[in-house]
Design a protein around this motif. Structure first.
Motif, PDB file in Angstrom:
ATOM      1  N   GLU A  86       0.727  -1.195   0.088  1.00 16.76           N
ATOM      2  CA  GLU A  86       0.044   0.004   0.236  1.00 16.76           C
ATOM      3  C   GLU A  86       0.839   1.350   0.008  1.00 16.76           C
ATOM      4  OE1 GLU A  86      -2.872  -0.279   3.567  1.00 16.76           O
ATOM      5  OE2 GLU A  86      -4.143  -1.688   2.578  1.00 16.76           O
ATOM      6  N   GLN A  87       2.620   1.484   0.965  1.00 15.34           N
ATOM      7  CA  GLN A  87       3.021   2.284   0.803  1.00 15.34           C
ATOM      8  C   GLN A  87       3.538   2.471  -0.853  1.00 15.34           C
ATOM      9  OE1 GLN A  87       3.182   4.142   3.396  1.00 15.34           O
ATOM     10  NE2 GLN A  87       4.126   5.931   1.911  1.00 15.34           N
ATOM     11  N   ASN A  91       1.872  10.318  -5.697  1.00 10.64           N
ATOM     12  CA  ASN A  91       2.288  11.155  -4.825  1.00 10.64           C
ATOM     13  C   ASN A  91       3.205  12.141  -5.530  1.00 10.64           C
ATOM     14  OD1 ASN A  91       0.920  10.945  -1.703  1.00 10.64           O
ATOM     15  ND2 ASN A  91       2.936  10.126  -1.985  1.00 10.64           N
ATOM     16  N   ARG A  92       3.857  10.789  -6.632  1.00 13.11           N
ATOM     17  CA  ARG A  92       4.815  11.361  -7.853  1.00 13.11           C
ATOM     18  C   ARG A  92       4.018  12.043  -8.907  1.00 13.11           C
ATOM     19  NH1 ARG A  92       7.434   8.186 -11.456  1.00 13.11           N
ATOM     20  NH2 ARG A  92       7.177   6.386 -10.070  1.00 13.11           N
ATOM     21  N   VAL A  93       2.888  10.488  -8.975  1.00 10.31           N
ATOM     22  CA  VAL A  93       2.093  10.899 -10.149  1.00 10.31           C
ATOM     23  C   VAL A  93       1.379  13.035  -9.647  1.00 10.31           C
ATOM     24  CG1 VAL A  93      -0.481  10.943 -10.726  1.00 10.31           C
ATOM     25  CG2 VAL A  93       0.928   9.271 -10.974  1.00 10.31           C
ATOM     26  N   ALA A  94       0.216  12.840  -8.546  1.00 14.69           N
ATOM     27  CA  ALA A  94      -0.113  14.253  -8.032  1.00 14.69           C
ATOM     28  C   ALA A  94       0.794  15.594  -8.299  1.00 14.69           C
ATOM     29  CB  ALA A  94       0.056  14.100  -6.438  1.00 14.69           C
ATOM     30  N   LEU A 136      -7.909   6.668  -6.138  1.00 10.21           N
ATOM     31  CA  LEU A 136      -8.595   8.594  -6.603  1.00 10.21           C
ATOM     32  C   LEU A 136      -8.977   9.537  -5.099  1.00 10.21           C
ATOM     33  CD1 LEU A 136     -10.109   9.503  -8.353  1.00 10.21           C
ATOM     34  CD2 LEU A 136     -12.272   8.766  -7.700  1.00 10.21           C
ATOM     35  N   GLY A 137      -9.302   8.391  -3.983  1.00 12.16           N
ATOM     36  CA  GLY A 137      -8.369   9.833  -2.456  1.00 12.16           C
ATOM     37  C   GLY A 137      -7.874   9.814  -2.320  1.00 12.16           C
ATOM     38  N   LEU A 138      -6.951   9.151  -2.817  1.00  8.72           N
ATOM     39  CA  LEU A 138      -4.764   9.461  -1.954  1.00  8.72           C
ATOM     40  C   LEU A 138      -4.340  10.199  -3.496  1.00  8.72           C
ATOM     41  CD1 LEU A 138      -3.869   6.145  -2.041  1.00  8.72           C
ATOM     42  CD2 LEU A 138      -3.835   7.625   0.096  1.00  8.72           C
ATOM     43  N   LEU A 139      -5.358  10.304  -4.378  1.00 12.36           N
ATOM     44  CA  LEU A 139      -4.973  11.064  -6.028  1.00 12.36           C
ATOM     45  C   LEU A 139      -5.448  12.445  -5.409  1.00 12.36           C
ATOM     46  CD1 LEU A 139      -2.727  11.364  -8.127  1.00 12.36           C
ATOM     47  CD2 LEU A 139      -4.756  10.502  -9.889  1.00 12.36           C
ATOM     48  N   ARG A 140      -6.672  12.873  -5.093  1.00 11.20           N
ATOM     49  CA  ARG A 140      -7.099  13.511  -4.745  1.00 11.20           C
ATOM     50  C   ARG A 140      -6.366  14.305  -3.223  1.00 11.20           C
ATOM     51  NH1 ARG A 140     -11.934  16.312  -5.346  1.00 11.20           N
ATOM     52  NH2 ARG A 140     -12.745  16.169  -7.088  1.00 11.20           N
ATOM     53  N   GLU A 141      -6.256  13.736  -2.788  1.00 16.53           N
ATOM     54  CA  GLU A 141      -5.483  14.316  -1.233  1.00 16.53           C
ATOM     55  C   GLU A 141      -4.279  14.928  -1.472  1.00 16.53           C
ATOM     56  OE1 GLU A 141      -3.675  11.981   2.453  1.00 16.53           O
ATOM     57  OE2 GLU A 141      -6.306  11.917   2.406  1.00 16.53           O
TER      58      GLU A 141
END
Length: 151
Positions: free
Chosen positions: A73-74, A81-84, A108-113
């Motif tokens: 998961e990490q 985070n790199r994509v964002a 999606l949630g991780l990317l939005r955050e």
């Protein structure tokens, strides 16, 4: 109704990301090959990277002190985070006017955050579904339909 401008459709999961661009409303989607990303060796964990260990209070047993963290998961968190961060840079340079995200719910949630404010403010729609394997024609129909509120 969306104002005119370039729209980026970001299709991702926890291990890969693609960007498709619609230069203007109704134009065909063009995939940006320079934006195709996948999880890199920097994002993966080394099997030797184990969480710290601790002795039990009673007996000789030991257990991990990982607070329920899963290393796979990490890896996904690091990749998203790199994509964002890359999307934030593109937004800062005015590469797109509108942003549409499509990813599985957790990703999606991780990317939005993780999205920086310049990119997050340009999100006009999102889709909580894994569509990274779909071809460009199917993606075009699904994602442009999402913009028009029919997906």
């Amino acid at each position: 109704m969306l104002e005119p401008g370039r729209t980026w459709f970001v299709v991702a999961d926890g291990r890969r990301a693609r960007v498709l661009v619609e230069e203007r409303r109704g134009a065909p989607l063009a995939e940006r090959d320079d934006w195709a990303m996948s999880i890199s060796p920097d994002d993966t964990y080394d099997p030797q990277d184990r969480p710290p260990r601790s002795f039990d209070r009673v007996g000789a047993g030991r257990h991990a002190m990982d607070k329920g963290r899963n290393l796979h998961e990490q890896e996904q968190v690091n990749f998203l985070n790199r994509v964002a961060a890359r999307l934030g840079e593109a937004a800062k340079h005015g590469a797109f006017a509108h942003l549409v995200l499509a990813a599985p719910p957790r990703a999606l949630g991780l990317l939005r955050e993780a999205l920086p404010a310049p990119a997050a403010s340009r999100i006009c729609a999102d889709l909580a579904k894994d569509v990274v394997e779909e071809d460009n024609a199917a993606l075009r129909e699904r994602l442009t339909g999402l913009l028009r509120g029919s997906a």
